[in-house]
Design an enzyme around this catalytic site. Structure first.
Site, PDB file in Angstrom:
ATOM      1  N   CYS B  79     -47.970  16.096 -22.184  1.00 21.76           N
ATOM      2  CA  CYS B  79     -48.054  14.594 -21.529  1.00 21.76           C
ATOM      3  C   CYS B  79     -47.219  14.725 -20.410  1.00 21.76           C
ATOM      4  O   CYS B  79     -46.565  13.547 -19.722  1.00 21.76           O
ATOM      5  CB  CYS B  79     -47.685  13.247 -22.071  1.00 21.76           C
ATOM      6  SG  CYS B  79     -49.094  13.539 -22.946  1.00 21.76           S
ATOM      7  N   CYS B 200     -53.118   0.723 -27.032  1.00 13.63           N
ATOM      8  CA  CYS B 200     -52.518   1.932 -26.388  1.00 13.63           C
ATOM      9  C   CYS B 200     -53.086   1.789 -25.079  1.00 13.63           C
ATOM     10  O   CYS B 200     -53.910   1.376 -24.977  1.00 13.63           O
ATOM     11  CB  CYS B 200     -54.421   2.648 -27.508  1.00 13.63           C
ATOM     12  SG  CYS B 200     -53.950   2.506 -29.559  1.00 13.63           S
ATOM     13  N   SER B 201     -52.589   3.308 -24.939  1.00 18.55           N
ATOM     14  CA  SER B 201     -52.443   3.624 -23.191  1.00 18.55           C
ATOM     15  C   SER B 201     -54.300   3.671 -22.697  1.00 18.55           C
ATOM     16  O   SER B 201     -54.965   4.422 -23.687  1.00 18.55           O
ATOM     17  CB  SER B 201     -51.916   4.128 -23.026  1.00 18.55           C
ATOM     18  OG  SER B 201     -51.996   5.791 -23.675  1.00 18.55           O
ATOM     19  N   HIS B 328     -53.507   6.346 -17.846  1.00 22.22           N
ATOM     20  CA  HIS B 328     -51.909   7.941 -18.739  1.00 22.22           C
ATOM     21  C   HIS B 328     -53.212   8.867 -18.193  1.00 22.22           C
ATOM     22  O   HIS B 328     -53.741   9.261 -19.497  1.00 22.22           O
ATOM     23  CB  HIS B 328     -52.051   7.659 -19.817  1.00 22.22           C
ATOM     24  CG  HIS B 328     -51.245   8.612 -20.084  1.00 22.22           C
ATOM     25  ND1 HIS B 328     -50.526   9.227 -19.631  1.00 22.22           N
ATOM     26  CD2 HIS B 328     -51.519   8.907 -22.022  1.00 22.22           C
ATOM     27  CE1 HIS B 328     -49.911  10.409 -20.559  1.00 22.22           C
ATOM     28  NE2 HIS B 328     -49.721   9.851 -21.603  1.00 22.22           N
TER      29      HIS B 328
END
Lengths: 146, 379
Positions: B79, B200-201, B328
């Protein structure tokens, strides 16, 4: 003439699961002869102090305490939920991850630092029949040890 | 060594683009960034391309917007991929090798849970047998470690999600733009305790790109007015820590990258006007408040309660909506958060503008682990 039944010994479910000459499964770690850091499994060099070829094999303890956890309600497709994914600090060093079983998956029933014990069972108890023939470690509550 | 400036930067709106290829998204972001500073692909001397899912993405992007034969470096760093590509470009200018470079971050994601690729030689897949390795579970476990140490509550974690979803209402480039009150966050489907679905993304498609220039080149081209200085770049990998082998440690790596960046900038957390940090899960944001020094050790829960990290507060965090609401797309995230900070430092963030912003920080963490921190300054 009748053939004696052949009993296939279970295969280790992880690279750090071992079965001793008595047929008892255990978890294998290694301890650095230089800085005493404990790692899961076999390795040659120390990731902590960078010492080379100073690692000694270590049979990890079966008693430990719950360090942290989560209760998994959604996992990969086909995995049975809910289950408790636990991080356990072992007596005599080392930290391992595994399923904590024989206790309700409910935060109110779990306490940080609670005593747990490592037990070995067939992997099919977690993953179903496809994992039959493998032996894996699990955690169970270990009373009120203080 | 020369100062390095972001002279052009942009991102596409994060969302789902099933009809478009990764390189289509990358080329759109690249052209937007070039147009943002009024230069062309022929002015670019090197490309640093961040993408996890595909290979040779940088070259294939240039095939769509101009095959000039420049050096291309393809980066992957979980990430932290986009931020790593950005940092590679920054280093090339710092080193005096180039004076104008392009950095791209791009990703297309399948909706829902990320299923980790099997690595190593384990006989059986670990998930569900040796605990859990899902991302929600990993970040739930480190969140509960924080609860264990400091008494952080489920409500405090959930408030992060309320805040970031609220911020995203003002960001036209966010995937979601919808309020999520505390009761809704708490009652959403539990994924991995204490992270509910709204904590949660969102896995989305996205791309972002930045044009970097040396001090001299930016002045030569008359691009200093909207230029933002890269005051520091810190990158760290996971130093050994006690439980790291079985429990991802996002704290040690973040602290190390932050320390490097603060030292390089000659500035501290008290000097920052806004922060975009890696809120891949609501639990993570609380940890990173402390990792980045926005509050004292153990005070993360109280910081979210205080409202100081909301837009209008002392140190607004994730005014873009964060990974939780903006989305994301792994490889794009590390440049998209730089876009957010630059937009505020330029005074161009519209309704979500942090007033008078002069200094901002971006932070991303990739598991495995990699952490990149950048500090950006209005000049």
């Amino acid at each position: 003439m009748q053939q004696p039944p052949t009993i296939e010994s279970p295969r280790p479910a992880t690279s750090y699961t071992r079965i001793d000459e008595m047929g008892t499964p255990y978890l294998l770690g290694s301890r650095c002869g230089e800085c005493a850091a404990v790692f899961l499994g076999v390795r040659e060099n120390c990731g902590r102090c960078c010492a080379r070829r100073r690692m000694q094999p270590l049979r990890l303890a079966v008693r430990g305490r719950l360090y942290s956890y989560t209760i998994v309600y959604r996992s990969y497709p086909g995995i049975r939920v809910p289950f408790i994914s636990a991080i356990v600090d072992l007596e005599e060093g080392g930290t391992i991850k595994g399923n904590l079983v024989e206790i309700e998956p409910n935060p109110d029933k779990l306490a940080y630092g609670m005593p747990v014990r490592v037990v070995f069972r067939g992997a099919e108890s977690a993953l179903g029949e496809e994992a039959a023939g493998y032996v894996a470690h699990f955690f169970v509550p270990d009373g009120d040890r203080s | 060594m020369t100062d390095v400036y972001v002279v052009g930067i942009d991102m596409i709106r994060f969302g789902r683009y099933p009809e478009r290829a990764v390189v289509d998204l990358a080329s759109e972001a690249a052209l937007l960034a070039l147009d943002d500073c009024g230069i062309g692909i022929k002015d670019i001397q090197a490309l640093y391309s961040g993408n996890i899912g595909e290979t040779m993405t940088g070259q294939r992007t240039l095939q769509l917007i101009g095959q000039t034969g420049i050096p291309v470096v393809n980066c992957t760093n979980a990430c932290a991929t986009g931020a790593t590509a950005f940092r590679e470009g920054w280093m090339a200018i710092k080193a005096g090798i180039h004076d104008t470079v392009l950095c791209i971050g791009v990703e297309k994601m399948a909706p829902g849970m990320i299923v980790k690729k099997k690595v190593g030689n384990e006989p059986l897949p670990a998930e569900g047998l040796i605990g859990s390795e899902t991302m929600p579970a990993v970040f739930a476990t480190v969140g509960l470690e924080h609860s264990r140490k400091f008494g952080t509550t489920l409500e405090q974690f959930a408030k992060v999600s309320v805040k970031n979803h609220h911020h995203s209402i003002f960001n036209p480039k966010s995937m979601y733009r919808k309020e999520t009150p505390l009761a809704e966050v708490l009652s959403a489907e539990m994924i991995a305790y204490p992270n509910t679905k709204l904590m949660c993304s969102v896995n989305v498609d996205g791309a972002a790109a930045a044009v970097l220039m040396s001090d001299r080149k930016a002045r030569e081209r008359g691009l200093t007015r909207r230029a933002v200085r890269v005051r520091a770049s810190g990158l760290a990998s996971d130093a050994w820590s006690e439980r790291n082998q079985v429990m991802q440690d996002v704290n040690t790596v973040s602290r190390q990258a932050a320390r490097t960046a603060y030292e390089m900038a000659g500035a501290g957390p008290e000097d920052l006007d806004l922060v975009e940090l890696h809120d891949c899960f609501a639990t993570a944001e609380i940890l990173h408040y402390e990792n980045l020094g926005l509050c004292a050790e153990g005070e993360g829960g109280r910081l979210i309660d205080s409202g100081e990290t909301s837009l209008g507060g002392r140190i607004p965090v994730n005014v873009s909506g964060g990974l939780l609401s903006k989305g994301h797309p792994l490889g794009a995230t590390g440049i998209a958060n730089i876009y957010e900070i630059v937009t505020h430092l330029r005074g161009e963030a519209g309704e979500r503008q942090v007033q008078g912003a002069r200094l901002g920080l971006t932070h991303v963490v990739g598991l495995g682990s990699a952490c990149a921190v950048h500090i950006l300054e209005r000049v």
